[in-house]
Design a protein around this motif. Sequence first.
Motif, PDB file in Angstrom:
ATOM      1  N   TRP A  48      -9.390  78.324  -8.940  1.00  0.00           N
ATOM      2  CA  TRP A  48      -8.100  78.998  -8.888  1.00  0.00           C
ATOM      3  C   TRP A  48      -8.271  80.498  -9.070  1.00  0.00           C
TER       4      TRP A  48
ATOM      5  N   PHE B  96      -9.526  81.799  -5.831  1.00  0.00           N
ATOM      6  CA  PHE B  96      -8.418  81.865  -4.879  1.00  0.00           C
ATOM      7  C   PHE B  96      -7.590  83.133  -5.083  1.00  0.00           C
ATOM      8  N   ASN B  97      -7.334  83.487  -6.324  1.00  0.00           N
ATOM      9  CA  ASN B  97      -6.461  84.621  -6.638  1.00  0.00           C
ATOM     10  C   ASN B  97      -7.145  85.977  -6.517  1.00  0.00           C
TER      11      ASN B  97
ATOM     12  N   VAL C 249      -6.227  77.150   3.737  1.00  0.00           N
ATOM     13  CA  VAL C 249      -6.015  77.822   2.451  1.00  0.00           C
ATOM     14  C   VAL C 249      -5.482  76.828   1.422  1.00  0.00           C
TER      15      VAL C 249
ATOM     16  N   ALA D 220      -6.448  85.383   0.038  1.00  0.00           N
ATOM     17  CA  ALA D 220      -6.479  83.984  -0.362  1.00  0.00           C
ATOM     18  C   ALA D 220      -7.904  83.502  -0.206  1.00  0.00           C
ATOM     19  N   HIS D 221      -8.496  83.015  -1.302  1.00  0.00           N
ATOM     20  CA  HIS D 221      -9.915  82.678  -1.311  1.00  0.00           C
ATOM     21  C   HIS D 221     -10.697  83.917  -0.867  1.00  0.00           C
TER      22      HIS D 221
END
Length: 516
Positions: free
Chosen positions: A52, A55-56, A214, A488-489
Amino acid sequence: MPTLTFQNSVSTVLAICLSAYFLSILSMHFRGPKVPLFGPRNKFELRYLVNWRFFNDAASFLNAGYAKFSDRAWKFARADTDMLVLPPKYVNELRSLSTQIASPTVAHAFNLSGNHTNMNIILKNNLHFRTLQEKLTPNLAKLAQPMQDELDFAINKELPRCDGEWVAIKPYHTILRLVARISARVFLGVPMCRNEEWLEISTEFTENTFVTLVVLRLFPRFMHRIVAFLVPSAWRSRNYIRRAKKLLVPEIRRRKAAMEKDPSAKEKQSNLLSWMMEIASPQESNPYDLAHLEVVISLASIHTSQMNAVHVLYDIAERPEYVQILRDEIEEVIKEDGHFLQWDKNSFYKLKKLDSFMRESQRMNPPTLLSYHRVMQRDHVLQDGTLLPQGAHITMPVNAIQNDPKVTPNPEIFDPMRYYKLRQREGETHLHQFATTEPNILNFGHGKYACPGRFFASLEIKNILVRLIMEYDWKLPDGEGRPENLMAHEFIFPNQDGVLYMKTRPQTAEAGDGGA
């Protein structure tokens, strides 16, 4: 009793999911590469919390990993696999490995969640790669004029009239339509390239595919089938593939019949679809597969060219002091070669300052922070003894590498003429271009498996930018800076809601209309 049964069912499902979760962790632990793991804050942190954070803010994550392990292999836990990250010192050694040892195609399919995004078609054969390499790139000189013709048509269709006044547009969406039309002209030819259904398919498939992957990347691999079944973007992507086959298969059969009737018809077809049909083996000639490949190739083309062009346009609007420098260079080529609506490929090659601006913009706004992907098809030991085990997904932190001060001095400074100045050095005039690759510049990969469409992308982007720079003035909304990128990622996207103001330049409006 029904309530109790429901509770038991929920408990069973949760138990199965938790068991699968721990089994997947154990599998990756024992089968994965034995190198340092980067990312967890402590040994008890769940890999999905690490995922996570990736991702951020993948940029900070990868920059920190590269800073700690700049000269050795390391790995981080993505939700669906462990990613084995290698330093650039291995580039030349890896580029010589055959696809039977390290496969870029398997890596791309895996990285794009191919089972659930309709991308696994690329695993059937390498027809798409061969066609781009053997037909598209060698024929770019022949394609320059059709690309300009289609861009002229696209500008008249897609851009608003803004004579004498500033008009607001969202470049992400406008450039998307321009790129889609030019790509369709090269990939399908006239008149199919102007079919509105195809333009919808080629753009919407791209958008929905990236939304799907995504989302999937947030979940472990064993859950992807379930998640893909529930995500509307995955449904839409499948539907676009069905529509593409319904639209293109009759056209493929018509062209095949024409070629069989008149073999010389092959020479008259200068577009990707006909070239694929020409060089395809009997096993590669299934019309439904060819239609599917057309959509996948369009995704790669549209995604790369659109994002780069939008980023450059945002950067030009933020730095208006460079606009005249770029216009002066274009004017110099016009004096030598005539109006830009009649340029050939070599004319665009002369735009070294624009090329430098494009490369610097890509350095600051790359399409992805990771590249040089491979999936190991069998164990391989590098010369220094590092084991790359079968099944390992290897990659390189390309943005961290190219922004290392040892590679790019003062990387925090946006210098549009950085690469133009490098090309002035003796013996380096053909280096440091937007489409060239280097061991430390890996946005397009490197070696014989580097992106085969990068030269087409460069020509397409320059076509668009020359028109937009010469025929329009650009500015950001008053009091606002460059629209922030979306991330994203490892993927970086130009802001879809970003606004620019455009106005026709009086001194070029007549020349532009006259060239149409």
